[in-house]
Design an enzyme around this catalytic site. Sequence first.
Site, PDB file in Angstrom:
ATOM      1  N   PHE A 140      38.369  37.597  40.542  1.00 38.21           N
ATOM      2  CA  PHE A 140      39.541  36.927  41.128  1.00 38.21           C
ATOM      3  C   PHE A 140      40.168  37.868  42.144  1.00 38.21           C
ATOM      4  CE2 PHE A 140      43.974  35.903  41.688  1.00 38.21           C
ATOM      5  CZ  PHE A 140      43.903  34.542  41.944  1.00 38.21           C
ATOM      6  N   ASP A 225      39.700  46.283  44.191  1.00 30.44           N
ATOM      7  CA  ASP A 225      40.890  45.450  44.056  1.00 30.44           C
ATOM      8  C   ASP A 225      41.644  45.920  42.816  1.00 30.44           C
ATOM      9  OD1 ASP A 225      42.781  43.554  43.457  1.00 30.44           O
ATOM     10  OD2 ASP A 225      41.521  41.835  43.983  1.00 30.44           O
ATOM     11  N   LYS A 254      50.748  43.746  42.549  1.00 26.01           N
ATOM     12  CA  LYS A 254      51.564  43.331  41.398  1.00 26.01           C
ATOM     13  C   LYS A 254      52.590  44.355  40.903  1.00 26.01           C
ATOM     14  CE  LYS A 254      48.818  39.556  39.617  1.00 26.01           C
ATOM     15  NZ  LYS A 254      47.449  39.353  40.101  1.00 26.01           N
TER      16      LYS A 254
HETATM   17  C1  LIG Z   1      46.912  38.605  41.157  1.00 26.87           C
HETATM   18  C2  LIG Z   1      45.694  39.137  41.796  1.00 26.87           C
HETATM   19  C3  LIG Z   1      45.424  38.892  43.161  1.00 26.87           C
HETATM   20  C4  LIG Z   1      46.288  38.003  44.009  1.00 26.87           C
HETATM   21  O1  LIG Z   1      47.590  38.488  44.157  1.00 26.87           O
HETATM   22  P1  LIG Z   1      48.743  37.466  44.663  1.00 26.87           P
HETATM   23  O2  LIG Z   1      49.941  38.358  44.804  1.00 26.87           O
HETATM   24  O3  LIG Z   1      48.874  36.416  43.612  1.00 26.87           O
HETATM   25  O4  LIG Z   1      48.298  36.916  45.949  1.00 26.87           O
HETATM   26  C5  LIG Z   1      44.286  39.465  43.688  1.00 26.87           C
HETATM   27  N1  LIG Z   1      43.459  40.225  42.954  1.00 26.87           N
HETATM   28  C6  LIG Z   1      43.692  40.498  41.654  1.00 26.87           C
HETATM   29  C7  LIG Z   1      42.757  41.385  40.903  1.00 26.87           C
HETATM   30  C8  LIG Z   1      44.806  39.947  41.030  1.00 26.87           C
HETATM   31  O5  LIG Z   1      45.012  40.166  39.733  1.00 26.87           O
END
Ligand SMILES: *Cc1c(COP(=O)(O)O)cnc(C)c1O
Length: 399
Positions: A140, A225, A254
């Site tokens: 994701f 990521d 986050k």
């Molecule tokens: C939450 C998340 C995203 C997306 O972040 P948003 O602020 O919701 O756009 C991308 N990659 C990972 C691993 C995430 O947990």
Amino acid sequence: MTELVTVEGTGAALTERYTGALMNTFGAPKRVLVRGEGCYLWDADGRKYLDLLGGLAVNSLGHAHPFIVSAVTSQLATLGHVSNFFASSPQIALAEKLLSLFDVPGKVFFTNSGTEANEAAFKITRRTGRTKIISTVGAFHGRTMGALAVTYKPAYRELFAPLPGDVTFVPYGDAEALAAAVDDQTAAVILEPIQGENGVVVPPDGYLRKAREITTEHGALLWLDEIQTGIGRTGDWFAFDAEGITPDLVTVAKGLGAGIPIGACIGLGAAAELLQPGNHGTTFGGNPVSAIAGLAVLTVIERDGLLANVVAVGNHLAESIEALDHPLVAGVRGRGLLLAIELTQPVSDRVAELALQAGFVINNPVPNAIRLAPPYILTKADVDAFVAALPDILTEATA
Ligand SMILES: *Cc1c(COP(=O)(O)O)cnc(C)c1O
């Protein structure tokens, strides 16, 4: 002063108004919340909850942390926004502070969210002159079109085709599959050090080190990521620190702003120079208010020794749940304060709902796992209160 008109009412009345006014993208809200303090939340009907989800791994310092409140308010009263034609001191200080967490030089591009941090990284990969990207099954990376192109879940992707192309998915945690997929045309490999949305899936030890070797061998970028795992969530500043490697691109968001929207794409080494003037931009990214929030978060994590607390309380949480020896629990996986309770039956939605009724906010990312991503200030006493309530919740979920 003009009166600020908000809405008041019971949870049920406000939920009805929510449904009438907001697009139906998230399903029905579980509760209407009115206040937060530390690790606790209160809803519109006056009920109190222990927040073990932390706004989806965002509220790293809990709710209404005095240091964040004071930093953000005084910054807003001093200089709230300037365009990126101008520089501001919080933006410079936060970029330097983030870069000090790596052992090689780099540069930062600030964004407002995780998906935008990945968009910036995606564009950087195109500046290598190559287009091929390798991502992983279960990954994701966000919901905008570029980030969606490297996100695996067919239900998220299919309705929005065609997405930016040249993306291949290989099984997660399988270094051989990765080695077979990467070649001299590969621009980048994108990986989560732990797959958060997929249910806190932890790869075998050495996987990221292997990914580093494979990408280096083919001149491809290693793009990690860390949007969910970074900024202390696993007990290290970044989850990849545990493998002692240096990636080329790191995306964070986050936990960085503790609730104030901010993300960052960090380029390390040569990858720091791939974006040139005019190649990318943002109106809000690096805004002084969000930048000061990021700086305040990093400062408090250091000042209060919170990385050590994440490890100690995370271990206590994992061990206490395992010690319950409950038939619905297959095990606990994850690291620090990013944990999943693996279930022996696909009833995570029921467990999450019963936990909420009992005063605990937890999350069900997949049917057979519960995710916990609480604030770093969680205490062992908070853990003990949750673990004491858990057996009844789990038993009722299967009744
Ligand atoms: C939450 C998340 C995203 C997306 O972040 P948003 O602020 O919701 O756009 C991308 N990659 C990972 C691993 C995430 O947990």
